[in-house]
Scaffold this active site. Structure first.
Site, PDB file in Angstrom:
ATOM      1  N   LYS A  12       0.836  -1.200   0.000  1.00  0.00           N
ATOM      2  CA  LYS A  12       0.000   0.000   0.000  1.00  0.00           C
ATOM      3  C   LYS A  12       0.878   1.260   0.000  1.00  0.00           C
ATOM      4  CE  LYS A  12      -3.786  -2.391   2.395  1.00  0.00           C
ATOM      5  NZ  LYS A  12      -4.764  -2.294   3.506  1.00  0.00           N
ATOM      6  N   TYR A  52     -12.137  -2.807  -3.663  1.00  0.00           N
ATOM      7  CA  TYR A  52     -12.725  -2.902  -2.327  1.00  0.00           C
ATOM      8  C   TYR A  52     -14.253  -2.878  -2.367  1.00  0.00           C
ATOM      9  CZ  TYR A  52      -8.226  -2.409   0.138  1.00  0.00           C
ATOM     10  OH  TYR A  52      -6.955  -2.613   0.656  1.00  0.00           O
ATOM     11  N   PHE A  60     -15.403   3.410   7.188  1.00  0.00           N
ATOM     12  CA  PHE A  60     -14.034   3.785   6.836  1.00  0.00           C
ATOM     13  C   PHE A  60     -13.767   3.754   5.322  1.00  0.00           C
ATOM     14  CE2 PHE A  60     -14.080  -0.791   7.896  1.00  0.00           C
ATOM     15  CZ  PHE A  60     -13.518  -1.353   6.749  1.00  0.00           C
ATOM     16  N   ARG A  88      -1.863 -14.681   3.942  1.00  0.00           N
ATOM     17  CA  ARG A  88      -2.567 -13.943   5.003  1.00  0.00           C
ATOM     18  C   ARG A  88      -1.865 -14.121   6.355  1.00  0.00           C
ATOM     19  NH1 ARG A  88      -6.885 -10.378   4.009  1.00  0.00           N
ATOM     20  NH2 ARG A  88      -7.895 -11.080   5.907  1.00  0.00           N
ATOM     21  N   THR A  94      -5.844  -7.882  10.258  1.00  0.00           N
ATOM     22  CA  THR A  94      -6.167  -6.567   9.681  1.00  0.00           C
ATOM     23  C   THR A  94      -5.649  -5.450  10.586  1.00  0.00           C
ATOM     24  OG1 THR A  94      -8.122  -7.527   8.643  1.00  0.00           O
ATOM     25  CG2 THR A  94      -8.088  -5.125   8.864  1.00  0.00           C
ATOM     26  N   ARG A 105       2.608  -7.164   9.167  1.00  0.00           N
ATOM     27  CA  ARG A 105       1.945  -6.072   9.901  1.00  0.00           C
ATOM     28  C   ARG A 105       2.411  -6.022  11.361  1.00  0.00           C
ATOM     29  NH1 ARG A 105      -3.985  -7.305   7.298  1.00  0.00           N
ATOM     30  NH2 ARG A 105      -3.811  -6.030   5.414  1.00  0.00           N
ATOM     31  N   ASN A 115      -1.955  -0.050   7.290  1.00  0.00           N
ATOM     32  CA  ASN A 115      -1.427  -1.396   7.571  1.00  0.00           C
ATOM     33  C   ASN A 115      -0.571  -1.983   6.432  1.00  0.00           C
ATOM     34  OD1 ASN A 115      -3.543  -1.980   5.904  1.00  0.00           O
ATOM     35  ND2 ASN A 115      -4.639  -3.308   7.323  1.00  0.00           N
ATOM     36  N   HIS A 118      -1.674  -5.472   1.411  1.00  0.00           N
ATOM     37  CA  HIS A 118      -2.929  -6.196   1.172  1.00  0.00           C
ATOM     38  C   HIS A 118      -2.625  -7.629   0.743  1.00  0.00           C
ATOM     39  CE1 HIS A 118      -6.810  -7.331  -0.594  1.00  0.00           C
ATOM     40  NE2 HIS A 118      -6.099  -7.790  -1.613  1.00  0.00           N
ATOM     41  N   GLU A 129      -9.072 -10.390  -8.054  1.00  0.00           N
ATOM     42  CA  GLU A 129      -8.108  -9.294  -7.883  1.00  0.00           C
ATOM     43  C   GLU A 129      -6.992  -9.371  -8.924  1.00  0.00           C
ATOM     44  OE1 GLU A 129      -9.029  -9.009  -3.083  1.00  0.00           O
ATOM     45  OE2 GLU A 129      -7.050  -9.668  -3.718  1.00  0.00           O
TER      46      GLU A 129
HETATM   47  P1  ADP Z   1      -7.809  -7.027   5.178  1.00  0.00           P
HETATM   48  O1  ADP Z   1      -7.018  -5.990   4.419  1.00  0.00           O
HETATM   49  O2  ADP Z   1      -7.017  -7.558   6.360  1.00  0.00           O
HETATM   50  O3  ADP Z   1      -8.361  -8.125   4.298  1.00  0.00           O
HETATM   51  P2  ADP Z   1     -10.487  -5.822   5.276  1.00  0.00           P
HETATM   52  O4  ADP Z   1     -10.759  -6.417   3.928  1.00  0.00           O
HETATM   53  O5  ADP Z   1     -11.490  -6.038   6.363  1.00  0.00           O
HETATM   54  O6  ADP Z   1      -9.058  -6.293   5.852  1.00  0.00           O
HETATM   55  O7  ADP Z   1     -10.307  -4.252   5.125  1.00  0.00           O
HETATM   56  C1  ADP Z   1      -9.575  -3.721   4.044  1.00  0.00           C
HETATM   57  C2  ADP Z   1      -8.715  -2.594   4.537  1.00  0.00           C
HETATM   58  O8  ADP Z   1      -9.541  -1.548   5.027  1.00  0.00           O
HETATM   59  C3  ADP Z   1      -7.793  -2.940   5.699  1.00  0.00           C
HETATM   60  O9  ADP Z   1      -6.603  -3.596   5.294  1.00  0.00           O
HETATM   61  C4  ADP Z   1      -7.529  -1.568   6.278  1.00  0.00           C
HETATM   62  O10 ADP Z   1      -6.563  -0.860   5.485  1.00  0.00           O
HETATM   63  C5  ADP Z   1      -8.881  -0.877   6.081  1.00  0.00           C
HETATM   64  N1  ADP Z   1      -9.690  -0.979   7.291  1.00  0.00           N
HETATM   65  C6  ADP Z   1     -10.348  -2.068   7.761  1.00  0.00           C
HETATM   66  N2  ADP Z   1     -10.981  -1.806   8.907  1.00  0.00           N
HETATM   67  C7  ADP Z   1     -10.716  -0.492   9.178  1.00  0.00           C
HETATM   68  C8  ADP Z   1     -11.077   0.396  10.227  1.00  0.00           C
HETATM   69  N3  ADP Z   1     -11.848  -0.014  11.236  1.00  0.00           N
HETATM   70  N4  ADP Z   1     -10.628   1.654  10.168  1.00  0.00           N
HETATM   71  C9  ADP Z   1      -9.845   2.092   9.150  1.00  0.00           C
HETATM   72  N5  ADP Z   1      -9.460   1.302   8.125  1.00  0.00           N
HETATM   73  C10 ADP Z   1      -9.898   0.029   8.140  1.00  0.00           C
END
Ligand code: ADP
Length: 151
Positions: A12, A52, A60, A88, A94, A105, A115, A118, A129
């Site tokens: 990212k 997304y 968010f 993962r 996350t 992470r 974070n 991805h 994707e």
């Molecule tokens: P992951 O990336 O671990 O698969 P998600 O698909 O749930 O997680 O969310 C996508 C991305 O959205 C996360 O990696 C993070 O950058 C952001 N995100 C998720 N939850 C939050 C939150 N509560 N506040 C801010 N950003 C968030």
């Protein structure tokens, strides 16, 4: 589970800005995964909204799109045994604070909204994707190491 399973991994904008590209690539290389696609791009909000799409409606979501469009990302496809699930695990949770030390992470970041990396969460989403980010396909190549990484 197959040795040709593929996952989509994306560094990212914060991972790029913090000069973590080499370290993140090294973890996948050293584990034994094979890099079959790689590019740097600055994604548009429209493209990121497709990536997304499942999160549209989350509070968010607007901030996530803004963050992800704020600078270049590094897009990769890694191939190998159990690439999606193990990718993962290598990433961590996350929320970085819930990520084990030793995960990407867990070692390199602190905030859920920053974070750094991805990783696809299922084989099905990996396929989607990969098609979204690499519409021209990936590079099929044979690694000389394969017989040493897999039986
Ligand atoms: P992951 O990336 O671990 O698969 P998600 O698909 O749930 O997680 O969310 C996508 C991305 O959205 C996360 O990696 C993070 O950058 C952001 N995100 C998720 N939850 C939050 C939150 N509560 N506040 C801010 N950003 C968030």
């Amino acid at each position: 589970m197959s040795t040709s399973e593929r996952t989509y991994i994306m560094i990212k904008p914060d991972g790029v800005q913090r000069n973590l590209v080499g370290k993140i690539i090294a973890r996948f290389e050293e584990r034994g995964y094979k890099l079959i696609a790689l590019k740097m791009t600055q994604a548009t909000p429209e493209h990121l909204e497709k990536h997304y799409a499942d999160l549209k409606g989350k509070p968010f979501f607007p901030g996530l799109i803004k963050y992800m469009a704020s600078g270049p990302v590094v897009c990769m496809v890694w191939q190998g045994l159990d690439a999606v699930k193990t990718g993962r695990v290598m990433l961590g949770a996350t929320n970085p604070l819930a990520s084990p030390i030793g995960s990407i992470r867990g070692d390199f970041c602190l905030a859920v909204g920053r974070n750094i990396c991805h990783g696809s969460d299922s084989v099905e989403s990996a396929e989607k994707e990969i098609a979204l980010w690499f519409p021209d396909g990936v590079v099929q190549w044979t690694s000389a190491l394969e017989g040493w990484v897999f039986e």
